[in-house]
Motif scaffolding. Structure first.
Motif, mmCIF file in Angstrom:
data_model
loop_
_atom_site.group_PDB
_atom_site.id
_atom_site.type_symbol
_atom_site.label_atom_id
_atom_site.label_comp_id
_atom_site.label_asym_id
_atom_site.label_seq_id
_atom_site.Cartn_x
_atom_site.Cartn_y
_atom_site.Cartn_z
ATOM 1 N N SER A 54 0.859 -1.191 0.000
ATOM 2 C CA SER A 54 0.000 0.000 0.000
ATOM 3 C C SER A 54 0.887 1.230 0.000
ATOM 4 C CB SER A 54 -0.830 0.052 1.287
ATOM 5 O OG SER A 54 -2.050 -0.600 1.111
ATOM 6 N N VAL A 55 0.643 2.131 -0.926
ATOM 7 C CA VAL A 55 1.349 3.419 -0.941
ATOM 8 C C VAL A 55 0.304 4.486 -0.664
ATOM 9 C CG1 VAL A 55 2.831 4.965 -2.260
ATOM 10 C CG2 VAL A 55 2.955 2.500 -2.632
ATOM 11 N N THR A 56 0.510 5.270 0.405
ATOM 12 C CA THR A 56 -0.595 6.110 0.883
ATOM 13 C C THR A 56 -0.277 7.609 0.915
ATOM 14 O OG1 THR A 56 0.160 5.476 3.089
ATOM 15 C CG2 THR A 56 -1.815 4.376 2.257
ATOM 16 N N SER A 333 -6.092 8.255 -0.103
ATOM 17 C CA SER A 333 -5.256 8.661 1.022
ATOM 18 C C SER A 333 -4.327 9.814 0.636
ATOM 19 C CB SER A 333 -4.444 7.455 1.501
ATOM 20 O OG SER A 333 -3.521 7.847 2.475
ATOM 21 N N ALA A 334 -3.705 9.728 -0.538
ATOM 22 C CA ALA A 334 -2.803 10.813 -0.972
ATOM 23 C C ALA A 334 -3.558 12.143 -1.022
ATOM 24 C CB ALA A 334 -2.227 10.491 -2.341
ATOM 25 N N ASN A 335 -4.839 12.089 -1.336
ATOM 26 C CA ASN A 335 -5.643 13.316 -1.377
ATOM 27 C C ASN A 335 -6.006 13.815 0.023
ATOM 28 O OD1 ASN A 335 -5.559 13.659 -4.097
ATOM 29 N ND2 ASN A 335 -7.518 12.629 -4.512
ATOM 30 N N ARG A 336 -5.553 13.100 1.042
ATOM 31 C CA ARG A 336 -5.690 13.560 2.439
ATOM 32 C C ARG A 336 -4.299 13.763 3.047
ATOM 33 N NH1 ARG A 336 -10.658 12.974 1.173
ATOM 34 N NH2 ARG A 336 -12.296 12.052 2.470
ATOM 35 N N ASP A 337 -3.243 13.674 2.229
ATOM 36 C CA ASP A 337 -1.868 13.791 2.745
ATOM 37 C C ASP A 337 -1.717 15.147 3.440
ATOM 38 O OD1 ASP A 337 0.886 14.245 3.035
ATOM 39 O OD2 ASP A 337 1.390 13.064 1.258
ATOM 40 N N GLU A 338 -1.411 15.092 4.747
ATOM 41 C CA GLU A 338 -1.374 16.307 5.574
ATOM 42 C C GLU A 338 -0.370 17.329 5.052
ATOM 43 O OE1 GLU A 338 -1.416 13.203 6.562
ATOM 44 O OE2 GLU A 338 -3.147 13.002 7.886
ATOM 45 N N ASP A 339 0.699 16.874 4.387
ATOM 46 C CA ASP A 339 1.718 17.822 3.892
ATOM 47 C C ASP A 339 1.219 18.618 2.699
ATOM 48 O OD1 ASP A 339 3.428 16.991 5.786
ATOM 49 O OD2 ASP A 339 4.557 15.609 4.480
ATOM 50 N N ILE A 340 0.228 18.117 2.006
ATOM 51 C CA ILE A 340 -0.249 18.807 0.792
ATOM 52 C C ILE A 340 -1.622 19.424 1.045
ATOM 53 C CG2 ILE A 340 -0.665 18.555 -1.719
ATOM 54 C CD1 ILE A 340 2.042 17.469 -1.160
ATOM 55 N N PRO A 342 -3.808 20.194 4.158
ATOM 56 C CA PRO A 342 -4.120 20.198 5.592
ATOM 57 C C PRO A 342 -5.623 20.088 5.806
ATOM 58 C CG PRO A 342 -2.779 22.117 4.945
ATOM 59 C CD PRO A 342 -3.129 21.392 3.696
ATOM 60 N N ASP A 343 -6.008 19.413 6.874
ATOM 61 C CA ASP A 343 -7.425 19.253 7.208
ATOM 62 C C ASP A 343 -8.185 18.617 6.035
ATOM 63 O OD1 ASP A 343 -9.459 19.430 8.972
ATOM 64 O OD2 ASP A 343 -9.758 21.589 8.825
ATOM 65 N N GLY A 344 -7.548 17.601 5.458
ATOM 66 C CA GLY A 344 -8.044 17.032 4.202
ATOM 67 C C GLY A 344 -9.368 16.283 4.293
ATOM 68 N N ASP A 345 -9.782 15.910 5.522
ATOM 69 C CA ASP A 345 -11.080 15.236 5.643
ATOM 70 C C ASP A 345 -12.231 16.222 5.429
ATOM 71 O OD1 ASP A 345 -10.168 12.684 6.101
ATOM 72 O OD2 ASP A 345 -10.040 12.953 8.273
ATOM 73 N N ARG A 346 -11.894 17.524 5.505
ATOM 74 C CA ARG A 346 -12.941 18.537 5.314
ATOM 75 C C ARG A 346 -12.981 19.006 3.867
ATOM 76 N NH1 ARG A 346 -14.944 22.181 8.717
ATOM 77 N NH2 ARG A 346 -14.496 23.813 7.239
ATOM 78 N N ILE A 347 -14.196 19.300 3.403
ATOM 79 C CA ILE A 347 -14.312 20.028 2.135
ATOM 80 C C ILE A 347 -14.115 21.505 2.462
ATOM 81 C CG2 ILE A 347 -15.973 20.826 0.395
ATOM 82 C CD1 ILE A 347 -17.114 18.090 0.259
ATOM 83 N N ILE A 348 -13.230 22.179 1.718
ATOM 84 C CA ILE A 348 -13.073 23.637 1.862
ATOM 85 C C ILE A 348 -13.185 24.176 0.430
ATOM 86 C CG2 ILE A 348 -11.520 25.500 2.588
ATOM 87 C CD1 ILE A 348 -10.232 23.481 4.549
ATOM 88 N N VAL A 349 -14.350 24.727 0.093
ATOM 89 C CA VAL A 349 -14.621 24.992 -1.328
ATOM 90 C C VAL A 349 -13.639 25.980 -1.946
ATOM 91 C CG1 VAL A 349 -17.076 24.328 -1.365
ATOM 92 C CG2 VAL A 349 -16.445 26.701 -0.818
ATOM 93 N N ASP A 350 -13.031 26.837 -1.097
ATOM 94 C CA ASP A 350 -12.032 27.766 -1.635
ATOM 95 C C ASP A 350 -10.606 27.352 -1.251
ATOM 96 O OD1 ASP A 350 -12.565 28.300 0.990
ATOM 97 O OD2 ASP A 350 -13.042 30.422 0.711
ATOM 98 N N ARG A 351 -10.395 26.080 -1.032
ATOM 99 C CA ARG A 351 -9.036 25.568 -0.751
ATOM 100 C C ARG A 351 -8.127 25.973 -1.914
ATOM 101 N NH1 ARG A 351 -7.015 21.320 2.316
ATOM 102 N NH2 ARG A 351 -9.075 20.494 2.867
ATOM 103 N N GLU A 352 -6.971 26.543 -1.568
ATOM 104 C CA GLU A 352 -6.128 27.141 -2.607
ATOM 105 C C GLU A 352 -5.607 26.139 -3.629
ATOM 106 O OE1 GLU A 352 -2.873 29.455 -1.152
ATOM 107 O OE2 GLU A 352 -4.228 31.149 -0.755
ATOM 108 N N ASN A 353 -5.207 24.974 -3.143
ATOM 109 C CA ASN A 353 -4.556 24.035 -4.072
ATOM 110 C C ASN A 353 -5.443 22.828 -4.395
ATOM 111 O OD1 ASN A 353 -4.515 22.699 -1.698
ATOM 112 N ND2 ASN A 353 -2.330 22.165 -1.734
ATOM 113 N N ALA A 354 -6.760 23.008 -4.320
ATOM 114 C CA ALA A 354 -7.661 21.860 -4.522
ATOM 115 C C ALA A 354 -7.348 21.126 -5.829
ATOM 116 C CB ALA A 354 -9.107 22.333 -4.519
ATOM 117 N N ARG A 355 -6.982 21.876 -6.863
ATOM 118 C CA ARG A 355 -6.810 21.216 -8.169
ATOM 119 C C ARG A 355 -5.551 20.348 -8.231
ATOM 120 N NH1 ARG A 355 -7.561 25.371 -12.382
ATOM 121 N NH2 ARG A 355 -7.396 23.547 -13.689
#
Ligand code: HEM
Length: 418
Positions: A54-56, A333-340, A342-355
């Motif tokens: 598993s690579v997470t 899991s990578a889309n919840r990686d804390e280094d990229i 933060p607070d990845g379990d939450r939806i933040i519609v204006d998250r700067e780096n969402a894309r």
């Protein structure tokens, strides 16, 4: 691709994230968090699908996807899901239908080229008005203040329309596309001979319908639909009939569950984060809708993983990988990686780096249909905004029981005018 499902191991390893119940019950987040923190490249010695890595986290997934010679997608090794077995496990009644998602260069390069033009920026611009009109028309049929199943009435319907337009498929038969896709894409239910035969029957039924469409297009080619574009492409001359069928399945299955589940995630995700929904309700700026679309796709990650197989003994960030080891790349899991993120379990519609999310993969196999899916989801968000409609989810949704397609089977909702 044959799938030889073994009996589940007798003792449950809590870090075996391929277990379907983790996804069905929406409790995959905690073991993934533990893996990211303690063992981002982890060898799971036993699972229903045999041993696998598993690579997470984010960076190692990009690293692996950038090395397709060492980390193969080929169906001959078992393909792109942790469930798949290689060519040496083919069983009686299996008919390999190779798809380019499960090929390596140079075949992958040539076959991807046959369809890529249908998904380019100018084609997407051409689809925009149509997508908007279909989405608007469907939303206008939905009841306000009365319960209904969002998956069935919105996500499935809009995705089916989208596929029918891409293929220029006979409109009155378009629901077959969804039926075929559901039957062919459910990778965890072809373990018995009967199931594999049933799947083959669906594939042949679909093949028959597409053969008719193909013959019509060969006589009278269109300019923009996928079949005409494939027929006119050079690489088609080197494609066997099974490969053509495999690629059709890929295009239908690839676009179906994924887009469907991103539209269900719009309803469920914003319901779970009402303060984020309020931002979209207060601000109809199209750029915010686009950012929210990326964020919803990140948060949902409609395909939880893709798998690669090592073609040689190699080293991966200090771990010894042996030839033929299976490696699951957990995008969820990578889309919840804390280094990229933060607070990845939450939806933040204006998250700067969402894309920057990895839900479409990375590298040579990055999703060819990404722009179509993005257009469809952004259109849904903005058409709901225009009508000032809010989705209230009435109970826990029923989720898909699998570790590959990550999504919803049913979700009761009620619309409210705000
Ligand atoms: C590949 C996700 C929509 C067709 C992929 C991959 C992922 C993915 C993860 C593999 C990437 C890799 O191995 O690096 C998604 C998601 C979608 C979506 C999350 C919607 C939100 C679509 C649509 C279509 C499509 C609408 C077409 C109608 C394909 C094809 C490939 C692919 C043909 C294979 C590309 C290759 O191997 O070169 N997609 N997809 N997908 N997708 Fe999508």
């Amino acid at each position: 691709m044959a799938t030889q499902i073994r009996p589940a191991p007798e003792t449950v390893n809590p870090l075996d994230v391929s277990r379907a119940e983790l996804w069905r019950n929406d409790v995959w987040q905690e073991p993934m968090r533990q893996l990211r923190a303690e063992s981002p490249i982890y060898y799971c010695e036993d699972s229903k699908f045999g041993p696998y890595w598993s690579v997470t986290t984010y960076k190692p997934i990009q690293h692996i996807e950038a090395l397709p010679k060492i980390f193969s997608s080929s169906w001959e090794y078992g393909g792109i899901t942790v469930a798949g077995d290689g060519i040496d496990h083919l069983q009686e009644g299996d008919v390999p239908m190779p798809m380019f998602i499960a090929m390596d260069p140079p075949q992958h390069t040539a076959q991807r080229r046959t369809v890529a033009p249908a998904f380019g920026p100018s084609e997407i611009e051409r689809m925009r008005a149509d997508t908007q009109a279909r989405t608007a028309a469907l939303i206008d049929t939905l009841p306000v203040g009365k319960p209904f199943d969002w998956v069935e009435k919105v996500s499935i319907e809009l995705t089916t329309d989208m596929l029918a337009i891409l293929f220029d498929f006979p409109w009155e038969d378009r629901h077959n596309l969804t039926r075929w896709s559901d039957a062919l894409g459910d990778i965890e239910s072809f373990s018995t001979v009967e199931e594999r035969h049933a799947r083959l029957a669906v594939a042949f039924e679909m093949g028959g319908a597409f053969k008719q469409l193909w013959d019509r297009k060969a006589q009278n080619p269109g300019k923009h639909d996928l079949i005409s574009i494939m027929l006119q492409s050079d690489a088609m001359k080197h494609m066997s009939e099974n490969e053509f069928m495999g690629n059709l399945i890929l295009l239908i299955v690839g676009g179906n569950d994924t887009t469907r589940n991103s539209m269900s995630a719009y309803a469920y995700g914003l319901h779970c984060f009402p303060e984020e929904r309020a931002k979209l309700e207060a601000n109809h700026d199209p750029d915010l809708a686009v950012n929210a679309m990326h964020e919803i796709i990140r948060w949902q990650t409609p395909l939880a993983h893709m798998r690669r197989t090592a073609t040689e003994d190699t080293e991966l960030f200090g771990h010894r990988i042996r030839k033929r080891d299976k490696i699951a790349l957990w995008y969820a899991s990578a889309n919840r990686d804390e280094d990229i993120f933060p607070d990845g379990d939450r939806i933040i519609v204006d998250r700067e780096n969402a894309r920057r999310h990895l839900a479409f993969g990375y590298g040579i196999h990055r999703c060819v249909g990404a722009r179509v899916a993005e257009l469809q989801l952004t259109t849904l968000i903005s058409e709901m905004q225009k009508r000032r409609l809010r989705v209230n989810v009435l109970g826990e949704p029923e989720r898909v029981n699998a570790c590959f397609v990550h999504g919803y089977r049913h979700m009761q909702v009620e619309l409210e005018q705000y």
